[in-house]
Motif scaffolding. Structure first.
Motif, short mmCIF file in Angstrom:
data_model
loop_
_atom_site.label_atom_id
_atom_site.label_comp_id
_atom_site.label_asym_id
_atom_site.label_seq_id
_atom_site.Cartn_x
_atom_site.Cartn_y
_atom_site.Cartn_z
N UNK A 1 0.82 -1.21 0.00
CA UNK A 1 0.00 0.00 0.00
C UNK A 1 0.85 1.26 0.00
N UNK A 2 2.18 1.11 0.10
CA UNK A 2 3.08 2.27 0.12
C UNK A 2 4.01 2.33 -1.09
N UNK A 3 3.70 1.56 -2.10
CA UNK A 3 4.50 1.56 -3.33
C UNK A 3 4.30 2.88 -4.08
N UNK A 4 5.39 3.46 -4.58
CA UNK A 4 5.28 4.77 -5.23
C UNK A 4 5.35 4.71 -6.76
N UNK A 5 5.82 3.57 -7.30
CA UNK A 5 5.87 3.46 -8.76
C UNK A 5 5.74 2.01 -9.20
N UNK A 6 5.26 1.83 -10.42
CA UNK A 6 5.25 0.51 -11.07
C UNK A 6 6.40 0.56 -12.05
N UNK A 7 7.46 -0.14 -11.73
CA UNK A 7 8.73 0.02 -12.44
C UNK A 7 8.71 -0.61 -13.83
N UNK A 8 9.74 -0.31 -14.59
CA UNK A 8 9.86 -0.78 -15.97
C UNK A 8 9.78 -2.30 -16.06
N UNK A 9 8.86 -2.77 -16.91
CA UNK A 9 8.74 -4.21 -17.17
C UNK A 9 8.36 -5.04 -15.96
N UNK A 10 7.80 -4.43 -14.93
CA UNK A 10 7.55 -5.12 -13.67
C UNK A 10 6.77 -6.41 -13.85
N UNK A 11 5.68 -6.34 -14.63
CA UNK A 11 4.84 -7.51 -14.85
C UNK A 11 4.92 -8.01 -16.30
N UNK A 12 5.96 -7.68 -16.99
CA UNK A 12 6.11 -8.09 -18.38
C UNK A 12 6.00 -9.60 -18.55
#
Length: 245
Positions: free
Chosen positions: A172-183
């Protein structure tokens, strides 16, 4: 060490397993570490034949690539004394099905479990604040994962190629969905993004062919290129009103 199959330490004065000490000992299936060990150096058991290992309660540091390429390693027991787990520690451990991160660890380093094809059960404690790049990349059997609220950063491609991942609870404290995270997470039908997210980086959901719906949190101000490229089942996207790009 081509014929070495078992190691037992007869002394309790040894504090460190040296670098590459048992690397490529492919017939080594069993080892009992003494209670005096505080540090396991990099590549100590890399590409060996270990099938299981119990880390003694005296151990605080396990360096990079210690069990890299141990394809037969199926069981690992960590004590809570361990504070540092190095990068690539279990990369290529294709028989490892279950792991519980010690509650004293704050960072899961880069590529720690990359290519652990049978990994299905992962416990991440609330002590963890950061999950690094490629941490669970290619864990093709991992279907479900819960990220504690203590985690504020997840590195690029941390879950890339987790083709069985169908359910994930993000911090709940994540600030970004990083590059290719769920690719390439082709089994992921939906994901709830926390309200704290401000950035969705490039190719975050690329190739998520089962993703049907996604809601962009109000705090998101930027979505990078190809974020949902190849999401062939995507039918609904709810956009943030704060978006600038």
């Amino acid at each position: 060490c081509e014929s070495l199959s078992k190691v037992t330490f007869l002394t309790t004065t040894v504090t460190t397993v040296p670098k590459s000490a048992f690397e490529k000992c492919q017939k080594l299936t069993e080892i009992t570490l003494p209670s005096s060990i505080t540090n396991i150096s990099e590549h100590s058991f890399a590409n060996s034949g270990l099938t299981k290992i119990e880390i003694p309660s005296s151990t605080t540091t396990i360096e990079n690539f210690v069990f890299y390429g141990c394809a037969a390693l199926a069981e690992v027991t960590f004590p809570d004394s361990v504070t540092t787990i190095g990068g690539g520690i279990f990369e290529g451990c294709s028989s490892l099905a279950k792991i519980s991160i010690p509650s004293s660890v704050e960072t899961i380093e880069q590529a720690s479990f990359k290519g652990c094809a049978l990994l299905t059960d992962v416990t991440i404690p609330s002590s963890v604040k950061k999950i690094c790049e490629g941490c669970f990349e290619g864990c093709t059997s991992l279907a479900k994962l819960s990220i504690p609220s203590s985690v504020t950063t997840i590195g690029a491609r941390a879950f890339e190629g987790c083709s069985s991942l169908s359910e994930i609870e993000l911090s709940s404290n994540l600030t970004s969905i990083s590059q290719g995270l769920f690719g390439g997470c082709a089994s992921l039908p939906t994901v709830e993004l926390p309200a704290t997210v401000t950035l969705i980086d490039k190719e975050s959901f690329k190739g998520c062919s089962s993703l049907k719906e996604i809601e962009i949190p109000a705090a998101v101000t930027k979505i990078e290129e190809s974020a949902v490229f190849g999401c062939s089942s995507l039918a609904k996207v709810t956009l943030s009103t704060a978006l600038t790009a």
